[in-house]
Design a protein around this motif. Sequence first.
Motif, mmCIF file in Angstrom:
data_model
loop_
_atom_site.group_PDB
_atom_site.id
_atom_site.type_symbol
_atom_site.label_atom_id
_atom_site.label_comp_id
_atom_site.label_asym_id
_atom_site.label_seq_id
_atom_site.Cartn_x
_atom_site.Cartn_y
_atom_site.Cartn_z
ATOM 1 N N ASP A 37 0.797 -1.224 0.000
ATOM 2 C CA ASP A 37 0.000 0.000 0.000
ATOM 3 C C ASP A 37 0.834 1.280 0.000
ATOM 4 O O ASP A 37 0.283 2.370 0.132
ATOM 5 C CB ASP A 37 -0.940 0.018 1.220
ATOM 6 N N ALA A 38 2.158 1.161 -0.152
ATOM 7 C CA ALA A 38 3.015 2.349 -0.133
ATOM 8 C C ALA A 38 2.600 3.319 -1.240
ATOM 9 O O ALA A 38 2.271 2.909 -2.359
ATOM 10 C CB ALA A 38 4.472 1.945 -0.310
ATOM 11 N N ILE A 41 9.664 -1.611 -3.228
ATOM 12 C CA ILE A 41 9.866 -3.058 -3.211
ATOM 13 C C ILE A 41 10.304 -3.428 -1.804
ATOM 14 O O ILE A 41 11.397 -3.066 -1.364
ATOM 15 C CB ILE A 41 10.946 -3.494 -4.230
ATOM 16 N N ASP A 42 9.430 -4.111 -1.090
ATOM 17 C CA ASP A 42 9.736 -4.528 0.279
ATOM 18 C C ASP A 42 10.098 -6.010 0.263
ATOM 19 O O ASP A 42 9.349 -6.823 -0.291
ATOM 20 C CB ASP A 42 8.526 -4.288 1.195
ATOM 21 N N VAL A 43 11.254 -6.352 0.844
ATOM 22 C CA VAL A 43 11.735 -7.735 0.838
ATOM 23 C C VAL A 43 11.998 -8.200 2.265
ATOM 24 O O VAL A 43 12.672 -7.507 3.040
ATOM 25 C CB VAL A 43 13.020 -7.884 0.000
ATOM 26 N N GLN A 44 11.484 -9.373 2.606
ATOM 27 C CA GLN A 44 11.752 -9.998 3.894
ATOM 28 C C GLN A 44 12.210 -11.433 3.657
ATOM 29 O O GLN A 44 11.845 -12.054 2.649
ATOM 30 C CB GLN A 44 10.498 -10.009 4.773
ATOM 31 N N HIS A 46 3.936 -0.995 -13.385
ATOM 32 C CA HIS A 46 4.129 -1.868 -12.229
ATOM 33 C C HIS A 46 3.730 -1.119 -10.974
ATOM 34 O O HIS A 46 3.385 0.060 -11.038
ATOM 35 C CB HIS A 46 5.575 -2.349 -12.146
ATOM 36 N N GLN A 47 3.741 -1.783 -9.839
ATOM 37 C CA GLN A 47 3.248 -1.183 -8.619
ATOM 38 C C GLN A 47 4.128 -1.548 -7.435
ATOM 39 O O GLN A 47 5.084 -2.332 -7.572
ATOM 40 C CB GLN A 47 1.814 -1.649 -8.360
ATOM 41 N N SER A 48 3.831 -0.991 -6.280
ATOM 42 C CA SER A 48 4.556 -1.330 -5.067
ATOM 43 C C SER A 48 4.214 -2.765 -4.660
ATOM 44 O O SER A 48 3.050 -3.176 -4.712
ATOM 45 C CB SER A 48 4.177 -0.372 -3.935
ATOM 46 N N ILE A 49 5.229 -3.513 -4.253
ATOM 47 C CA ILE A 49 5.023 -4.914 -3.907
ATOM 48 C C ILE A 49 5.794 -5.265 -2.635
ATOM 49 O O ILE A 49 6.775 -4.609 -2.276
ATOM 50 C CB ILE A 49 5.476 -5.866 -5.037
ATOM 51 N N SER A 50 5.328 -6.302 -1.987
ATOM 52 C CA SER A 50 6.046 -6.916 -0.867
ATOM 53 C C SER A 50 6.377 -8.351 -1.253
ATOM 54 O O SER A 50 5.536 -9.059 -1.812
ATOM 55 C CB SER A 50 5.193 -6.903 0.401
#
Length: 323
Positions: A43-44, A49-52, A88-92
């Motif tokens: 939802d940013a 790009i959030d990576v865990q 493209h969009q923000s993703i986790s």
Amino acid sequence: MSIRVFAPASMGNVSVGFDVLGGALSPVDGQLLGDFVTISENDANELAIDVQTIGRFAHKLPSDPKQNILYDCAVAYHKTLAKRGLSHQSISMVLEKELPVGSGLGSSAASVVAALYALNEFYDNALSNHDLLLLMGQLEGQISGSVHYDNVAPSYLGGLQLMVEQGNQLCSSLPTFDDWYWVVAYSGVKVSTAEAREIMPKAVDLKTALKFGQNIAAFVDASHRGDSELAAQLLVDVIAEPVRGPIIPKFTENKQAMLDMGAIASGISGSGPTLFAVTDNLTKAEQLALYLQDNYIQNDDGFCHVCKLDSQGARREANRGTV
């Protein structure tokens, strides 16, 4: 929307095919040997790009998310979309790292394949299989030091894959022997793929080159004709094993032990230190696995599995916590 993808472990080289042959692995006990990647919407407000990373071997990877190969995969995939005029969009992304790094089981390839497969699913299969495999080779090459497909191709497509790399055809699926069991044992000692490649000779003599060509050609022929006895005899590494075998702790004596116990072939999986042995008998496979468990495994990171070749390759899996 949330998508979870599994990509199986793989054997590069398979002894007879240095850099041109690879197989995907599936333990016969139903376990999944490989990496998982989950991708979901973020939802940013700004594109992010959030990576865990979680999983048994998560602690072996860099703590900085931007140093994680998943981050590079997402950046590369998004750039490819942009070149095609697609948004493209923000993703986790979450990597479940279940394969040990530097094991010879296609650890980096499994992460790359799972990530790019998941990205392609998330973006409604914007890339073709061919373009996706090209991107997989490129990203895996960032880690291993050179672009080669003998891990990413089987992890993505399944089975036993021969690298072709002519025109639009990168690989070809070989017939396999359904009665073969592949016993794979990771000792727990890390071997860097880049370093393992560094010790390789820059050139081989004509006699060795001819033997390598003869062996791989005859193996492909035997596979297509269903001649399992000849195919097993041809699972010999004349390129890498003479150099790498002596520097892998306990490899040489355990390979010989496998052959003495009745394995029809044995060798190094990828760059090592994982050792594989082949047999056409499940009872024998279990005996080999027990021996390797007692004699080859060197620490708590090590493990041993009796496998068949994984015919599926990468695929979507149920999300964690769901049925």
